[in-house]
Design a protein around this motif. Structure first.
Motif, PDB file in Angstrom:
ATOM      1  N   ASP A 271       0.836  -1.196   0.000  1.00 55.26           N
ATOM      2  CA  ASP A 271       0.000   0.000   0.000  1.00 55.26           C
ATOM      3  C   ASP A 271       0.876   1.253   0.000  1.00 55.26           C
ATOM      4  OD1 ASP A 271      -2.463   1.461   0.211  1.00 55.26           O
ATOM      5  OD2 ASP A 271      -2.058   1.738   2.349  1.00 55.26           O
ATOM      6  N   LYS A 272       1.972   1.195   0.756  1.00 59.39           N
ATOM      7  CA  LYS A 272       2.912   2.326   0.782  1.00 59.39           C
ATOM      8  C   LYS A 272       3.453   2.598  -0.622  1.00 59.39           C
ATOM      9  CE  LYS A 272       7.047   1.541   2.381  1.00 59.39           C
ATOM     10  NZ  LYS A 272       8.135   1.257   3.348  1.00 59.39           N
ATOM     11  N   LEU A 273       3.883   1.562  -1.313  1.00 61.05           N
ATOM     12  CA  LEU A 273       4.426   1.756  -2.658  1.00 61.05           C
ATOM     13  C   LEU A 273       3.390   2.344  -3.605  1.00 61.05           C
ATOM     14  CD1 LEU A 273       6.582  -1.484  -3.168  1.00 61.05           C
ATOM     15  CD2 LEU A 273       7.398   0.847  -2.776  1.00 61.05           C
ATOM     16  N   GLU A 274       2.151   1.876  -3.500  1.00 59.68           N
ATOM     17  CA  GLU A 274       1.103   2.406  -4.368  1.00 59.68           C
ATOM     18  C   GLU A 274       0.825   3.875  -4.056  1.00 59.68           C
ATOM     19  OE1 GLU A 274      -0.216   0.978  -7.086  1.00 59.68           O
ATOM     20  OE2 GLU A 274       1.348  -0.505  -6.613  1.00 59.68           O
ATOM     21  N   LYS A 275       0.830   4.235  -2.784  1.00 61.15           N
ATOM     22  CA  LYS A 275       0.616   5.631  -2.405  1.00 61.15           C
ATOM     23  C   LYS A 275       1.754   6.516  -2.919  1.00 61.15           C
ATOM     24  CE  LYS A 275      -2.177   5.075   1.819  1.00 61.15           C
ATOM     25  NZ  LYS A 275      -3.203   6.095   1.565  1.00 61.15           N
ATOM     26  N   VAL A 276       2.989   6.011  -2.826  1.00 65.08           N
ATOM     27  CA  VAL A 276       4.132   6.795  -3.303  1.00 65.08           C
ATOM     28  C   VAL A 276       4.062   6.955  -4.819  1.00 65.08           C
ATOM     29  CG1 VAL A 276       6.646   6.854  -3.531  1.00 65.08           C
ATOM     30  CG2 VAL A 276       5.614   6.192  -1.362  1.00 65.08           C
ATOM     31  N   LYS A 277       3.663   5.904  -5.525  1.00 61.79           N
ATOM     32  CA  LYS A 277       3.532   6.003  -6.976  1.00 61.79           C
ATOM     33  C   LYS A 277       2.495   7.059  -7.365  1.00 61.79           C
ATOM     34  CE  LYS A 277       4.940   1.265  -8.115  1.00 61.79           C
ATOM     35  NZ  LYS A 277       4.510  -0.059  -8.620  1.00 61.79           N
ATOM     36  N   LYS A 278       1.378   7.080  -6.650  1.00 61.90           N
ATOM     37  CA  LYS A 278       0.344   8.085  -6.932  1.00 61.90           C
ATOM     38  C   LYS A 278       0.875   9.494  -6.654  1.00 61.90           C
ATOM     39  CE  LYS A 278      -3.673   5.125  -6.099  1.00 61.90           C
ATOM     40  NZ  LYS A 278      -4.844   4.847  -5.212  1.00 61.90           N
ATOM     41  N   PHE A 279       1.581   9.640  -5.538  1.00 64.13           N
ATOM     42  CA  PHE A 279       2.168  10.942  -5.195  1.00 64.13           C
ATOM     43  C   PHE A 279       3.164  11.371  -6.265  1.00 64.13           C
ATOM     44  CE2 PHE A 279       5.345  13.634  -3.230  1.00 64.13           C
ATOM     45  CZ  PHE A 279       4.599  14.490  -2.427  1.00 64.13           C
ATOM     46  N   SER A 280       4.016  10.437  -6.690  1.00 62.35           N
ATOM     47  CA  SER A 280       5.032  10.743  -7.707  1.00 62.35           C
ATOM     48  C   SER A 280       4.378  11.136  -9.026  1.00 62.35           C
ATOM     49  CB  SER A 280       5.940   9.531  -7.900  1.00 62.35           C
ATOM     50  OG  SER A 280       6.835   9.737  -8.973  1.00 62.35           O
ATOM     51  N   ASN A 281       3.338  10.405  -9.422  1.00 57.21           N
ATOM     52  CA  ASN A 281       2.637  10.717 -10.670  1.00 57.21           C
ATOM     53  C   ASN A 281       1.954  12.079 -10.599  1.00 57.21           C
ATOM     54  OD1 ASN A 281       2.814   8.674 -12.764  1.00 57.21           O
ATOM     55  ND2 ASN A 281       1.906   7.257 -11.292  1.00 57.21           N
ATOM     56  N   LYS A 282       1.309  12.344  -9.478  1.00 54.81           N
ATOM     57  CA  LYS A 282       0.559  13.598  -9.337  1.00 54.81           C
ATOM     58  C   LYS A 282       1.467  14.813  -9.383  1.00 54.81           C
ATOM     59  CE  LYS A 282      -2.677  15.990  -6.264  1.00 54.81           C
ATOM     60  NZ  LYS A 282      -3.490  15.903  -5.005  1.00 54.81           N
ATOM     61  N   HIS A 283       2.601  14.726  -8.689  1.00 56.74           N
ATOM     62  CA  HIS A 283       3.478  15.901  -8.563  1.00 56.74           C
ATOM     63  C   HIS A 283       4.685  15.844  -9.504  1.00 56.74           C
ATOM     64  CE1 HIS A 283       1.149  17.276  -5.152  1.00 56.74           C
ATOM     65  NE2 HIS A 283       1.229  16.070  -4.622  1.00 56.74           N
ATOM     66  N   GLU A 284       4.803  14.758 -10.269  1.00 54.44           N
ATOM     67  CA  GLU A 284       5.887  14.595 -11.244  1.00 54.44           C
ATOM     68  C   GLU A 284       7.262  14.740 -10.589  1.00 54.44           C
ATOM     69  OE1 GLU A 284       5.153  16.257 -15.261  1.00 54.44           O
ATOM     70  OE2 GLU A 284       3.374  17.157 -14.337  1.00 54.44           O
ATOM     71  N   VAL A 285       7.461  13.974  -9.516  1.00 58.78           N
ATOM     72  CA  VAL A 285       8.719  14.015  -8.766  1.00 58.78           C
ATOM     73  C   VAL A 285       9.253  12.601  -8.578  1.00 58.78           C
ATOM     74  CG1 VAL A 285       8.165  16.139  -7.527  1.00 58.78           C
ATOM     75  CG2 VAL A 285       7.466  13.933  -6.556  1.00 58.78           C
ATOM     76  N   VAL A 286      10.543  12.523  -8.296  1.00 59.79           N
ATOM     77  CA  VAL A 286      11.177  11.260  -7.910  1.00 59.79           C
ATOM     78  C   VAL A 286      11.136  11.181  -6.383  1.00 59.79           C
ATOM     79  CG1 VAL A 286      13.290   9.875  -7.971  1.00 59.79           C
ATOM     80  CG2 VAL A 286      12.730  11.387  -9.903  1.00 59.79           C
TER      81      VAL A 286
END
Length: 517
Positions: free
Chosen positions: A393-408
């Motif tokens: 779940d953590k990885l999925e949340k981080v992926k969503k955050f990364s996609n939304k804000h276009e950050v690494v």
């Protein structure tokens, strides 16, 4: 090296059987042979009792193939069939008939707790009960069997994956998972081996190539990619013969507050050690003498405030900016961050208190420069993305955050994970000695220094995390885990570069026995 899901590996099995015009039994025979070769090379016919616990699926079939080879080579083998269902795979039945043909001794059908054998400390337990096809936690007497095996001091070797552990999904009952001393996993490591909640069940593993179709795997998008020395060698950008300091950029480190100027020292030094051409440290006035003394190579700009950063005004355009290390959460510092994000388009590394300030002032999220590198430790990450149910779940949340804000996003820890959109990279360097104050400051300096040299943000993240971890490994090799300080990591970045293209100083492994025909 790439990590695939259980479903992808099953498809690879099918593709291999079809392309090579072989049977699934022949593929299992090859897999069992690889396990036998690994074990035989290490035991060399030592008179140690080997107890193989086989399920009734394909993982159990692998165990039966291993048992047959061991018996044929004169080992003391006891085989237990964990009869937990009426359903048996054809590959299991095929190999069960084969082993019956060579011996009627040492086979025991287990139907409950009364059938649990006595196990001695000097035995070897081979776990072939459940493989990557498991879709629910073991229950009843089978769970009790796993617990019984865990309580034993005997050496536990798991085939493909420890029983009860899912390849790429969370476990719901940790008490129903075998704790393997070593795992021999087929073709590719499993994602579960690298996540905090599941990795303790497979602390050591080797990957055995069982001959799955390389073209199929090459054309399959992996769950993740592992980053080790071989990959890092490809990421490295050699220095130019006629390059000079401007060639490798002018990095800016914005760090420090009263009592935390060390964060600025560590990150500034690390940026230089990783190869930045020039570097300016922007710090509060109280750190001026410290910086100029500790790092004479660095230029220093001081804030108007004595103890914290209040307004970041620059008279040059930096090649890369690292910000946040030890800056604190003063209201004026938050305003300075807002101004910095609005007025600068250089690539950013955002760490520590900069992340905490963003978490507490969500409007700053809208100002995050695209392709910034965020480097949170677990607490900072939780403040950024909120709580998670489990590691997946953590990885999925981080992926969503990364996609939304276009950050690494670099998720720091053992096996640090680098997330960029849906891409996941898992680092293999590093050790427990790096769990020390300032280690993250050093990493931020490394990443800033690489950005300043022209590495793109994703490449800088993947390569920089590896180099930071490798420097930590070298430091730990010199002084042990407990004695490593973050300054030792920084000082060994030079050794990490030298190590990058050094030949491995190790004896060649003996030739494996030929596969049985």
């Amino acid at each position: 090296m790439r990590i695939f899901s259980a479903e992808q590996l099953y498809e690879a099995d099918k593709a291999t059987v079809k392309k090579n015009q072989i049977t699934s039994e022949e593929l299992m025979e090859h897999a069992g042979t690889q396990v036998f070769n690994w074990l035989h090379k290490r035991l060399n016919n030592a008179p140690v009792p080997i107890r193989i616990f086989c399920g009734i699926g394909n993982n159990g079939g692998d165990g039966l193939v291993l048992g047959r080879f061991l018996l044929e080579h004169g080992y003391t083998v006891l085989i237990y069939v964990v009869n937990c269902s009426d359903k048996r795979s054809q590959n299991f039945l095929h190999n069960y008939q084969k082993i019956k043909a060579i011996t009627n001794n040492g086979r025991f059908l287990m139907k409950g707790e009364a059938d649990f054998p006595e196990i001695n400390d000097d035995d070897i337990i081979v776990d072939a009960i459940f493989g990557i096809g498991l879709n629910r936690c073991p229950e009843g007497w089978v769970k009790k069997l796993i617990q019984y095996l865990n309580e034993s001091n005997a050496y536990k070797l798991a085939i493909d994956i420890p029983s009860g552990l899912f390849s790429n999904s969370p476990i719901t009952d940790p008490d129903a998972v075998l704790k393997a001393d070593h795992t021999l996993t087929f073709q590719a490591p499993k994602l579960a081996f690298f996540l905090p909640e599941t990795a303790p069940f497979a602390t050591n593993f080797d990957v055995l190539d069982i001959g799955l179709d390389e073209e199929f795997l090459h054309n399959t998008e992996p769950l993740a990619q592992l980053i080790s020395k071989a990959e890092a060698q490809h990421f490295y950008k050699p220095r130019e013969k006629f390059g000079y300091k401007n060639t490798y950029g002018h990095a800016l480190i914005i760090a420090g507050s009263y009592g935390k100027i060390g964060a600025a020292v560590l990150s500034t030094t690390a940026a230089f050690r990783i190869g930045a051409g020039m570097l300016t440290a922007f710090i509060p006035k109280c750190g001026y003498t410290i910086l100029q003394t500790a790092i004479p190579e660095a230029m220093v700009i001081t804030d108007e405030e004595e103890k914290f950063i209040s307004d970041i005004t620059l008279d040059f355009e930096p090649s890369a900016i690292g910000v946040g290390m030890g800056i604190g959460k003063n209201k004026e510092t938050v305003k300075a961050l807002e101004k910095l994000f609005k007025n600068n388009r250089a690539p950013f590394v955002i760490d520590a208190d900069a992340l905490n300030n963003i978490s507490e002032n969500k409007d700053l999220l809208k100002l995050l420069p695209k392709n910034s590198i965020l480097t949170p430790h677990p607490g900072e990450l939780k403040r950024l993305i909120d709580k998670w149910k489990n590691d997946y779940d953590k990885l999925e949340k981080v992926k969503k955050f990364s996609n939304k804000h276009e950050v690494v996003v670099v998720i720091k820890g053992a096996y640090s994970a680098i997330v960029f959109g849906d891409q996941l990279y898992i680092n293999t360097s590093g050790n427990p000695g790096m769990a020390t104050a300032g280690s993250g400051d050093a990493l931020s300096g490394v990443l800033t220094g690489l950005l300043s040299q022209g590495y793109d943000p994703l490449l800088a993240s993947v390569f920089g995390v590896y180099m930071h971890g490798r420097a930590g490994d070298i430091a730990a090799g010199q002084m042990g885990y407990e004695a490593v300080m973050s300054g030792d990591i920084v000082e060994n970045l030079s050794e990490a570069y030298l190590d990058l293209f050094q030949n491995e100083d190790a004896n060649e492994a003996p030739t494996e026995p030929e596969e049985k025909k």
